[in-house]
Design an enzyme around this catalytic site. Structure first.
Site, PDB file in Angstrom:
ATOM      1  N   LYS A 156       0.823  -1.217   0.000  1.00  0.00           N
ATOM      2  CA  LYS A 156       0.000   0.000   0.000  1.00  0.00           C
ATOM      3  C   LYS A 156       0.853   1.262   0.000  1.00  0.00           C
ATOM      4  O   LYS A 156       0.610   2.174  -0.777  1.00  0.00           O
ATOM      5  CB  LYS A 156      -0.897   0.069   1.246  1.00  0.00           C
ATOM      6  N   ARG A 204      -9.861   1.108   8.514  1.00  0.00           N
ATOM      7  CA  ARG A 204      -9.394  -0.246   8.765  1.00  0.00           C
ATOM      8  C   ARG A 204     -10.500  -1.116   9.309  1.00  0.00           C
ATOM      9  O   ARG A 204     -10.279  -2.302   9.543  1.00  0.00           O
ATOM     10  CB  ARG A 204      -8.293  -0.179   9.812  1.00  0.00           C
ATOM     11  N   ARG A 263      11.013  -7.531   5.232  1.00  0.00           N
ATOM     12  CA  ARG A 263      10.990  -6.116   5.578  1.00  0.00           C
ATOM     13  C   ARG A 263      11.389  -5.916   7.040  1.00  0.00           C
ATOM     14  O   ARG A 263      12.096  -4.971   7.369  1.00  0.00           O
ATOM     15  CB  ARG A 263       9.588  -5.547   5.342  1.00  0.00           C
ATOM     16  N   ARG A 265      11.197  -1.502  12.082  1.00  0.00           N
ATOM     17  CA  ARG A 265       9.911  -1.125  12.667  1.00  0.00           C
ATOM     18  C   ARG A 265       9.589  -2.092  13.791  1.00  0.00           C
ATOM     19  O   ARG A 265       9.678  -3.301  13.621  1.00  0.00           O
ATOM     20  CB  ARG A 265       8.818  -1.193  11.588  1.00  0.00           C
ATOM     21  N   ARG A 312      -0.860  -8.911  13.207  1.00  0.00           N
ATOM     22  CA  ARG A 312      -1.399  -7.866  12.332  1.00  0.00           C
ATOM     23  C   ARG A 312      -2.198  -8.467  11.181  1.00  0.00           C
ATOM     24  O   ARG A 312      -3.210  -7.912  10.744  1.00  0.00           O
ATOM     25  CB  ARG A 312      -0.273  -6.973  11.805  1.00  0.00           C
TER      26      ARG A 312
HETATM   27  P1  ADP Z   1       0.519  -1.940   8.052  1.00  0.00           P
HETATM   28  O1  ADP Z   1      -0.726  -1.768   7.255  1.00  0.00           O
HETATM   29  O2  ADP Z   1       1.671  -2.399   7.219  1.00  0.00           O
HETATM   30  O3  ADP Z   1       0.320  -2.769   9.286  1.00  0.00           O
HETATM   31  P2  ADP Z   1       0.406   0.887   8.911  1.00  0.00           P
HETATM   32  O4  ADP Z   1       1.549   1.817   8.925  1.00  0.00           O
HETATM   33  O5  ADP Z   1      -0.756   1.191   8.021  1.00  0.00           O
HETATM   34  O6  ADP Z   1       1.026  -0.542   8.606  1.00  0.00           O
HETATM   35  O7  ADP Z   1      -0.194   0.759  10.403  1.00  0.00           O
HETATM   36  C1  ADP Z   1       0.637   0.480  11.507  1.00  0.00           C
HETATM   37  C2  ADP Z   1      -0.206   0.486  12.803  1.00  0.00           C
HETATM   38  O8  ADP Z   1      -0.798   1.804  12.979  1.00  0.00           O
HETATM   39  C3  ADP Z   1      -1.383  -0.461  12.854  1.00  0.00           C
HETATM   40  O9  ADP Z   1      -1.001  -1.774  13.232  1.00  0.00           O
HETATM   41  C4  ADP Z   1      -2.273   0.231  13.917  1.00  0.00           C
HETATM   42  O10 ADP Z   1      -1.776   0.005  15.226  1.00  0.00           O
HETATM   43  C5  ADP Z   1      -2.081   1.709  13.620  1.00  0.00           C
HETATM   44  N1  ADP Z   1      -3.107   2.225  12.669  1.00  0.00           N
HETATM   45  C6  ADP Z   1      -2.882   2.764  11.434  1.00  0.00           C
HETATM   46  N2  ADP Z   1      -4.046   3.121  10.844  1.00  0.00           N
HETATM   47  C7  ADP Z   1      -5.037   2.820  11.713  1.00  0.00           C
HETATM   48  C8  ADP Z   1      -6.461   2.913  11.684  1.00  0.00           C
HETATM   49  N3  ADP Z   1      -7.115   3.400  10.623  1.00  0.00           N
HETATM   50  N4  ADP Z   1      -7.162   2.485  12.764  1.00  0.00           N
HETATM   51  C9  ADP Z   1      -6.539   1.983  13.836  1.00  0.00           C
HETATM   52  N5  ADP Z   1      -5.204   1.840  13.929  1.00  0.00           N
HETATM   53  C10 ADP Z   1      -4.442   2.244  12.887  1.00  0.00           C
END
Ligand code: ADP
Length: 194
Positions: free
Chosen positions: A13, A88, A127, A133, A144
């Site tokens: 993404k 999400r 990754r 991270r 996740r």
């Molecule tokens: P990835 O999709 O690769 O897990 P992101 O950078 O999108 O990575 O998200 C990392 C973390 O940020 C998620 O595991 C969550 O804890 C938090 N997060 C991001 N966007 C949201 C959202 N829309 N609602 C709730 N938590 C979020």
């Protein structure tokens, strides 16, 4: 164009969002990046989400909406956005719709990057070794993916019913994915225009 990306962790993404944003000249807004910035800057939001994110759990809807509201509204007034990481959950999508509808900021296209689970795990483990991270370790990655399957996948049906969903095969090489995404989005954009 107002666009959001749906995909599992590791689906690409972030990479595709940056390229789409550049191609269409609109900002890329990533909820994960915004939250990580709060953590890095040690704001009160950052302190309240740090442990949740480290575990790979979802941050509360209120905080996420709070962080996104201004940048999304500003972008919507100014040509659109590529939203990455939000919504999400179906609940987030419903609330966001109600907030955005009145100001003409609601989403036009939900782009799904479709990648099989085995490929996701392979990419994420690789990754994790490079990114540093704190949520890219093997146990947290598995968690996740479970969170994604339980809470985020229902969004596919949500946007399908609203005729917003565009699906692209995300398991091919990055440049090929970008190319088919752009072709698909140009088609959709012509439909809006016509
Ligand atoms: P990835 O999709 O690769 O897990 P992101 O950078 O999108 O990575 O998200 C990392 C973390 O940020 C998620 O595991 C969550 O804890 C938090 N997060 C991001 N966007 C949201 C959202 N829309 N609602 C709730 N938590 C979020």
């Amino acid at each position: 164009m107002r666009l959001l990306l749906i995909g599992a962790p590791g689906a690409g993404k972030g990479t595709q969002a940056v390229r789409i944003a550049e191609h269409f000249g609109i900002p890329h807004i990533s909820s994960g990046d915004l939250l990580r910035r709060h953590i890095a800057e040690e704001t009160s939001i950052g302190r309240s989400v740090r442990d949740t994110m480290r575990r790979g759990d979802l941050v509360s809807d209120g905080i996420v909406m709070d962080v996104l509201r201004k940048p999304v509204e500003a972008a919507a007034r100014n040509g659109g956005y590529v939203l990455d990481g939000f919504p999400r959950t179906v609940e987030q999508a419903e609330v966001a719709y109600l907030v955005a509808r009145d100001i003409g900021a609601s989403v036009q296209v939900a782009l799904f990057l479709d990648v099989p689970r085995e490929e996701l795990i392979r990419r994420l483990v690789a990754r994790g070794q490079e990114s540093g991270r704190t949520d890219d370790t093997e146990d947290v990655i598995k968690h996740r993916l479970e969170v994604y399957e339980e809470h985020t996948m229902p969004l596919l049906d949500y946007y399908q019913r609203r005729e917003r969903l565009v699906t692209v095969n995300g398991s091919r090489p990055m440049d090929e994915v970008t190319w088919s995404v752009i072709v698909q989005l140009q088609k959709v954009r012509r439909e809006f225009a016509g």
